[in-house]
Design a protein around this motif. Structure first.
Motif, PDB file in Angstrom:
ATOM      1  N   ARG A  94       0.799  -1.020  -0.065  1.00  0.00           N
ATOM      2  CA  ARG A  94      -0.082   0.107  -0.093  1.00  0.00           C
ATOM      3  C   ARG A  94       0.827   1.120  -0.015  1.00  0.00           C
ATOM      4  N   GLU A  95       0.590   2.188  -0.842  1.00  0.00           N
ATOM      5  CA  GLU A  95       1.563   3.292  -1.125  1.00  0.00           C
ATOM      6  C   GLU A  95       0.506   4.723  -0.753  1.00  0.00           C
ATOM      7  N   SER A  96       1.292   5.476   0.054  1.00  0.00           N
ATOM      8  CA  SER A  96       0.538   6.885   0.293  1.00  0.00           C
ATOM      9  C   SER A  96       0.376   7.729  -1.220  1.00  0.00           C
ATOM     10  N   VAL A  97      -0.801   8.448  -1.157  1.00  0.00           N
ATOM     11  CA  VAL A  97      -1.113   9.129  -2.351  1.00  0.00           C
ATOM     12  C   VAL A  97      -1.247  10.662  -1.953  1.00  0.00           C
ATOM     13  N   ALA A  98      -1.806  10.868  -0.937  1.00  0.00           N
ATOM     14  CA  ALA A  98      -1.939  12.261  -0.414  1.00  0.00           C
ATOM     15  C   ALA A  98      -2.256  12.220   1.149  1.00  0.00           C
ATOM     16  N   ARG A  99      -1.997  13.510   1.718  1.00  0.00           N
ATOM     17  CA  ARG A  99      -2.101  13.510   3.066  1.00  0.00           C
ATOM     18  C   ARG A  99      -2.553  14.901   3.515  1.00  0.00           C
ATOM     19  N   LEU A 100      -3.326  15.201   4.450  1.00  0.00           N
ATOM     20  CA  LEU A 100      -3.814  16.317   5.020  1.00  0.00           C
ATOM     21  C   LEU A 100      -3.744  16.542   6.506  1.00  0.00           C
ATOM     22  N   THR A 101      -3.293  17.762   6.746  1.00  0.00           N
ATOM     23  CA  THR A 101      -3.267  17.932   8.198  1.00  0.00           C
ATOM     24  C   THR A 101      -4.083  19.119   8.761  1.00  0.00           C
ATOM     25  N   SER A 102      -3.948  20.330   8.823  1.00  0.00           N
ATOM     26  CA  SER A 102      -4.457  21.404   9.240  1.00  0.00           C
ATOM     27  C   SER A 102      -4.913  22.078   8.058  1.00  0.00           C
ATOM     28  N   ALA A 103      -4.418  21.971   6.718  1.00  0.00           N
ATOM     29  CA  ALA A 103      -4.858  22.921   5.416  1.00  0.00           C
ATOM     30  C   ALA A 103      -6.298  22.463   5.393  1.00  0.00           C
ATOM     31  N   ASP A 104      -7.098  23.087   4.388  1.00  0.00           N
ATOM     32  CA  ASP A 104      -8.363  22.866   3.942  1.00  0.00           C
ATOM     33  C   ASP A 104      -8.100  21.829   2.521  1.00  0.00           C
ATOM     34  N   SER A 105      -6.903  22.069   1.794  1.00  0.00           N
ATOM     35  CA  SER A 105      -6.487  21.149   0.694  1.00  0.00           C
ATOM     36  C   SER A 105      -5.096  21.384   0.451  1.00  0.00           C
ATOM     37  N   THR A 106      -4.861  20.248  -0.226  1.00  0.00           N
ATOM     38  CA  THR A 106      -3.341  20.192  -0.633  1.00  0.00           C
ATOM     39  C   THR A 106      -3.341  19.499  -1.923  1.00  0.00           C
ATOM     40  N   SER A 107      -2.484  20.007  -2.758  1.00  0.00           N
ATOM     41  CA  SER A 107      -2.307  19.345  -4.230  1.00  0.00           C
ATOM     42  C   SER A 107      -1.170  18.509  -4.221  1.00  0.00           C
ATOM     43  N   TYR A 108      -1.161  17.383  -4.755  1.00  0.00           N
ATOM     44  CA  TYR A 108      -0.157  16.664  -5.243  1.00  0.00           C
ATOM     45  C   TYR A 108       0.017  16.222  -6.757  1.00  0.00           C
ATOM     46  N   GLY A 109       0.076  17.457  -7.627  1.00  0.00           N
ATOM     47  CA  GLY A 109       0.251  17.250  -8.977  1.00  0.00           C
ATOM     48  C   GLY A 109      -1.235  17.048  -9.611  1.00  0.00           C
ATOM     49  N   ARG A 110      -1.453  15.679  -9.828  1.00  0.00           N
ATOM     50  CA  ARG A 110      -2.699  15.477 -10.633  1.00  0.00           C
ATOM     51  C   ARG A 110      -4.034  14.962  -9.443  1.00  0.00           C
ATOM     52  N   PHE A 111      -3.387  14.979  -8.188  1.00  0.00           N
ATOM     53  CA  PHE A 111      -4.199  14.648  -7.078  1.00  0.00           C
ATOM     54  C   PHE A 111      -4.507  15.776  -5.971  1.00  0.00           C
ATOM     55  N   THR A 112      -5.581  15.954  -5.600  1.00  0.00           N
ATOM     56  CA  THR A 112      -5.807  16.861  -4.550  1.00  0.00           C
ATOM     57  C   THR A 112      -6.672  16.487  -3.492  1.00  0.00           C
ATOM     58  N   ILE A 113      -6.234  16.654  -2.441  1.00  0.00           N
ATOM     59  CA  ILE A 113      -6.873  16.149  -1.300  1.00  0.00           C
ATOM     60  C   ILE A 113      -7.506  17.207  -0.425  1.00  0.00           C
ATOM     61  N   SER A 114      -8.651  17.200  -0.154  1.00  0.00           N
ATOM     62  CA  SER A 114      -9.374  18.211   0.446  1.00  0.00           C
ATOM     63  C   SER A 114     -10.548  17.861   1.382  1.00  0.00           C
ATOM     64  N   ARG A 115     -10.904  18.837   2.380  1.00  0.00           N
ATOM     65  CA  ARG A 115     -11.769  18.434   3.427  1.00  0.00           C
ATOM     66  C   ARG A 115     -13.264  19.436   3.034  1.00  0.00           C
ATOM     67  N   ASP A 116     -14.193  18.679   3.954  1.00  0.00           N
ATOM     68  CA  ASP A 116     -15.413  19.773   4.225  1.00  0.00           C
ATOM     69  C   ASP A 116     -15.861  19.507   5.676  1.00  0.00           C
ATOM     70  N   ASN A 117     -15.234  20.325   6.367  1.00  0.00           N
ATOM     71  CA  ASN A 117     -15.550  20.052   7.859  1.00  0.00           C
ATOM     72  C   ASN A 117     -17.100  19.821   8.268  1.00  0.00           C
ATOM     73  N   ALA A 118     -18.106  20.697   7.535  1.00  0.00           N
ATOM     74  CA  ALA A 118     -19.336  20.517   7.788  1.00  0.00           C
ATOM     75  C   ALA A 118     -19.969  19.153   7.532  1.00  0.00           C
ATOM     76  N   LYS A 119     -19.452  18.448   6.551  1.00  0.00           N
ATOM     77  CA  LYS A 119     -19.780  17.268   6.103  1.00  0.00           C
ATOM     78  C   LYS A 119     -18.908  15.974   6.807  1.00  0.00           C
ATOM     79  N   ASN A 120     -18.062  16.663   7.612  1.00  0.00           N
ATOM     80  CA  ASN A 120     -16.845  15.364   8.011  1.00  0.00           C
ATOM     81  C   ASN A 120     -16.658  14.676   7.093  1.00  0.00           C
ATOM     82  N   THR A 121     -16.151  15.123   5.720  1.00  0.00           N
ATOM     83  CA  THR A 121     -15.698  14.434   4.793  1.00  0.00           C
ATOM     84  C   THR A 121     -14.426  14.957   4.139  1.00  0.00           C
ATOM     85  N   VAL A 122     -13.543  13.898   3.625  1.00  0.00           N
ATOM     86  CA  VAL A 122     -12.387  14.133   3.060  1.00  0.00           C
ATOM     87  C   VAL A 122     -12.509  13.840   1.653  1.00  0.00           C
TER      88      VAL A 122
END
Length: 109
Positions: free
Chosen positions: A44-72
């Protein structure tokens, strides 16, 4: 903590897909949130990680969060056949790590 991943599907090369990971508790409780992927026979390999930011881009992939929906989310663009894998969301709370069920992404023409 329960994580429910969704968004699996078949997409053509060059296409886009968005995965979602809904948590059963407030995501503010988590130290970090991440997406991993695994191909049969490989680790298994890591694709993307998010800590305190609302979103982080990893080239073609972007991880983001919606706090109101408790969803990543994992937005995947310009997909390639080699992106085909089972994708897992994961969160860390203190010293504990939680995993969602895998969701299959297939990139093929």
């Amino acid at each position: 903590v329960q994580l429910q991943a969704s968004g699996e599907g078949l997409v053509q090369p060059g296409g886009s897909l968005r995965l979602s990971c809904a948590a059963s508790v407030s995501i503010f409780r988590f130290n970090s949130m991440a997406w991993y992927r695994q191909v049969p026979g490989k680790q298994r390999e890591s694709v993307a990680r998010l800590t305190s930011a609302d979103s982080t881009s990893y080239g073609r992939f972007t991880i983001s969060r919606d706090n109101a929906k408790n969803t990543v989310y994992l937005q995947m663009d310009s997909l390639k056949p080699e992106d085909t894998a089972v994708y897992y969301c994961s969160v860390r709370k203190g010293t504990d790590t939680y995993w969602g069920q895998g969701t299959l992404v297939t990139v093929s023409s």
